[in-house]
Design a protein around this motif. Structure first.
Motif, PDB file in Angstrom:
ATOM      1  N   UNK A 165       0.799  -1.228   0.000  1.00 24.89           N
ATOM      2  CA  UNK A 165       0.000   0.000   0.000  1.00 24.89           C
ATOM      3  C   UNK A 165       0.833   1.281   0.000  1.00 24.89           C
ATOM      4  N   UNK A 166       2.100   1.150   0.344  1.00 27.16           N
ATOM      5  CA  UNK A 166       2.943   2.343   0.459  1.00 27.16           C
ATOM      6  C   UNK A 166       4.277   2.134  -0.257  1.00 27.16           C
ATOM      7  N   UNK A 167       4.245   2.060  -1.582  1.00 24.97           N
ATOM      8  CA  UNK A 167       5.498   1.904  -2.332  1.00 24.97           C
ATOM      9  C   UNK A 167       6.332   3.180  -2.240  1.00 24.97           C
ATOM     10  N   UNK A 168       7.630   3.015  -2.318  1.00 22.32           N
ATOM     11  CA  UNK A 168       8.520   4.175  -2.242  1.00 22.32           C
ATOM     12  C   UNK A 168       9.676   3.993  -3.212  1.00 22.32           C
ATOM     13  N   UNK A 169       9.704   4.856  -4.207  1.00 23.24           N
ATOM     14  CA  UNK A 169      10.852   4.915  -5.107  1.00 23.24           C
ATOM     15  C   UNK A 169      11.728   6.081  -4.650  1.00 23.24           C
ATOM     16  N   UNK A 170      12.975   5.793  -4.368  1.00 21.21           N
ATOM     17  CA  UNK A 170      13.854   6.809  -3.798  1.00 21.21           C
ATOM     18  C   UNK A 170      15.264   6.618  -4.329  1.00 21.21           C
ATOM     19  N   UNK A 171      15.936   7.713  -4.631  1.00 24.93           N
ATOM     20  CA  UNK A 171      17.285   7.654  -5.183  1.00 24.93           C
ATOM     21  C   UNK A 171      18.322   7.537  -4.073  1.00 24.93           C
ATOM     22  N   UNK A 173      12.065   5.771   6.089  1.00 20.38           N
ATOM     23  CA  UNK A 173      11.459   5.520   4.777  1.00 20.38           C
ATOM     24  C   UNK A 173       9.957   5.305   4.907  1.00 20.38           C
ATOM     25  N   UNK A 174       9.544   4.557   5.905  1.00 24.44           N
ATOM     26  CA  UNK A 174       8.114   4.330   6.121  1.00 24.44           C
ATOM     27  C   UNK A 174       7.413   5.639   6.483  1.00 24.44           C
ATOM     28  N   UNK A 175       8.033   6.441   7.336  1.00 23.99           N
ATOM     29  CA  UNK A 175       7.439   7.730   7.718  1.00 23.99           C
ATOM     30  C   UNK A 175       7.301   8.638   6.504  1.00 23.99           C
ATOM     31  N   UNK A 176       8.297   8.619   5.642  1.00 25.81           N
ATOM     32  CA  UNK A 176       8.249   9.413   4.413  1.00 25.81           C
ATOM     33  C   UNK A 176       7.123   8.938   3.507  1.00 25.81           C
ATOM     34  N   UNK A 177       7.059   7.635   3.247  1.00 27.96           N
ATOM     35  CA  UNK A 177       6.086   7.096   2.301  1.00 27.96           C
ATOM     36  C   UNK A 177       4.655   7.280   2.788  1.00 27.96           C
ATOM     37  N   UNK A 178       4.399   6.982   4.054  1.00 24.94           N
ATOM     38  CA  UNK A 178       3.040   7.052   4.577  1.00 24.94           C
ATOM     39  C   UNK A 178       2.574   8.502   4.674  1.00 24.94           C
ATOM     40  N   UNK A 179       3.443   9.400   5.122  1.00 26.54           N
ATOM     41  CA  UNK A 179       3.052  10.812   5.216  1.00 26.54           C
ATOM     42  C   UNK A 179       2.814  11.407   3.836  1.00 26.54           C
ATOM     43  N   UNK A 180       3.647  11.051   2.883  1.00 25.16           N
ATOM     44  CA  UNK A 180       3.457  11.527   1.508  1.00 25.16           C
ATOM     45  C   UNK A 180       2.109  11.055   0.975  1.00 25.16           C
ATOM     46  N   UNK A 181       1.775   9.792   1.228  1.00 29.69           N
ATOM     47  CA  UNK A 181       0.484   9.246   0.800  1.00 29.69           C
ATOM     48  C   UNK A 181      -0.663  10.034   1.434  1.00 29.69           C
ATOM     49  N   UNK A 182      -0.578  10.274   2.739  1.00 28.77           N
ATOM     50  CA  UNK A 182      -1.655  10.963   3.449  1.00 28.77           C
ATOM     51  C   UNK A 182      -1.823  12.400   2.961  1.00 28.77           C
ATOM     52  N   UNK A 183      -0.713  13.092   2.698  1.00 26.87           N
ATOM     53  CA  UNK A 183      -0.795  14.470   2.208  1.00 26.87           C
ATOM     54  C   UNK A 183      -1.371  14.523   0.796  1.00 26.87           C
TER      55      UNK A 183
END
Length: 368
Positions: free
Chosen positions: A25-31, A227-237
């Motif tokens: 539910x929370x994919x994250x592509x990150x460099x 990473x999880x905090x980034x992905x989930x917060x980005x999704x919520x925003x």
């Protein structure tokens, strides 16, 4: 890359051992560059936070509320925002402030008593600290309702702790947010203790489940996983900007330091608990992942450490150079207009100050 359990209650993308996992539910592509940036953010935030604690112990700050152990929750969520988004912090969000370009010295001016805030909230869309727990969610919800009426393409992010989750202000904010479908994300840093009160004394279920009673989604995330905090917060925003209403995020983390420098945590928690959480350190787990995946080398980590020492020097010298504010500022701006009782108190204070100066002619009178 390993697969995390689909039914896992707590969202995790980076394990304590530094292994990268996926969540459907929370994919994250990150460099690699972004990963190194997150490490730098956390390391520098920890360094100036540690320096602030030392400065308070030396009498240079009146108080300091450390974020030690909560760097991932703050950096991950802060970096998930866009510049146009607006943030309402409480009083410990030093890492979030860092992501918004706030100089740490501006934070410390408040804790030294040299200012009542220290920064213009409209320059960085980062509101002033609120030392009373709970109200930032009401402020954020009201702001988000205005954003919705203006039709602005932005979201609002508000922070609170597990202790604040028991405040009536939080329930009121949830009510207004859901009935107005406001574009606001509520981010709870559950660091296990509301000063000395453990979370288990406040709730028998995850805080993230509370949103269900108001009809909007809530999710628990590993608060030591940047990473999880980034992905989930980005999704919520993103969800809020699309007009889908509020969302609650519970970042399950741990306050490694005292509640504030006036607190003694050894009176209410044991060292074994702290040691167990130490093994989940957010910075160390990203360090392991970067090293083992070959995305950073020792030269990079050394450079970040050197930058941290320069930042600590900047903070140390800057705090010591801050002028003491006039003590009569205590009586200014209490009321919009002149008030007889306040003026009487001002006169009494000036008389007291004069008596001290008379006892110490030519000397310096300090009130610390």
């Amino acid at each position: 890359m390993e697969k995390a359990p689909v039914d896992a209650e707590m969202i995790q993308l980076l394990t304590p051992e530094g292994k990268r996992v996926e969540h459907p539910d929370y994919p994250l592509e990150i460099t690699s560059e972004d990963l190194r940036g997150l490490y730098r953010d956390m390391a520098l935030t920890r360094r100036f936070d540690t320096e602030a604690t030392a400065l308070q112990r030396q009498g240079e700050l009146g108080l300091w509320a450390s974020l030690l152990g909560q760097e991932a929750a703050q950096i991950g969520s802060g970096r998930a925002t866009r510049q146009e988004d607006y943030i309402f912090p409480c009083y410990r969000e030093h890492g979030v402030a860092w992501t918004r370009g706030i100089d740490p010295l501006q934070l410390m001016g408040l804790y030294r008593g040299s200012s009542n805030g220290g920064w213009d909230p409209n320059e960085n869309n980062f509101h002033l600290y609120t030392l009373v727990i709970g109200p930032p969610l009401l402020h954020a919800t009201g702001y988000a309702m205005g954003v919705m009426r203006d039709g602005a393409d932005m979201a609002v992010l508000s922070y609170f702790g597990d202790g604040a989750s028991s405040q009536g202000d939080v329930a009121e904010a949830f009510t207004f947010a859901t009935v107005n479908n406001a574009p606001v994300v509520f981010f709870c840093q559950n660091n296990q203790y509301a000063i000395s009160t453990p979370t288990r004394r406040q709730t028998q279920h995850p805080i993230s489940r509370r949103s269900a009673g108001w009809g909007f989604p809530g999710v628990r995330v590993d608060g030591n996983d940047v990473l999880a905090c980034l992905a989930v917060t980005r999704y919520a925003l993103d969800r809020a900007r699309r007009g889908e209403g509020p969302m609650l995020i519970e970042a399950f983390t741990y306050r490694m330091a005292p509640h504030a420098t006036s607190d003694d945590p050894t009176r209410y928690r044991d060292e074994a608990e702290r040691a167990a959480w130490q093994r989940k350190d957010p910075i160390e787990r990203l360090h392991r992942y970067l090293t083992e995946s070959g995305q950073a080398d020792e030269a990079f980590f050394d450079a970040v450490a050197d930058e941290g020492e320069k930042l600590a020097h900047h903070v140390r010298e800057g705090v010591r150079a801050m002028p003491d504010p006039p003590l009569t500022d205590l009586f200014d701006h209490v009321y919009a207009e002149e008030h007889a009782v306040v003026e009487e108190e001002r006169a009494e204070f000036l008389a007291f100050q004069a008596s001290l100066e008379a006892e110490n002619p030519g000397g310096t009178t300090r009130y610390r």
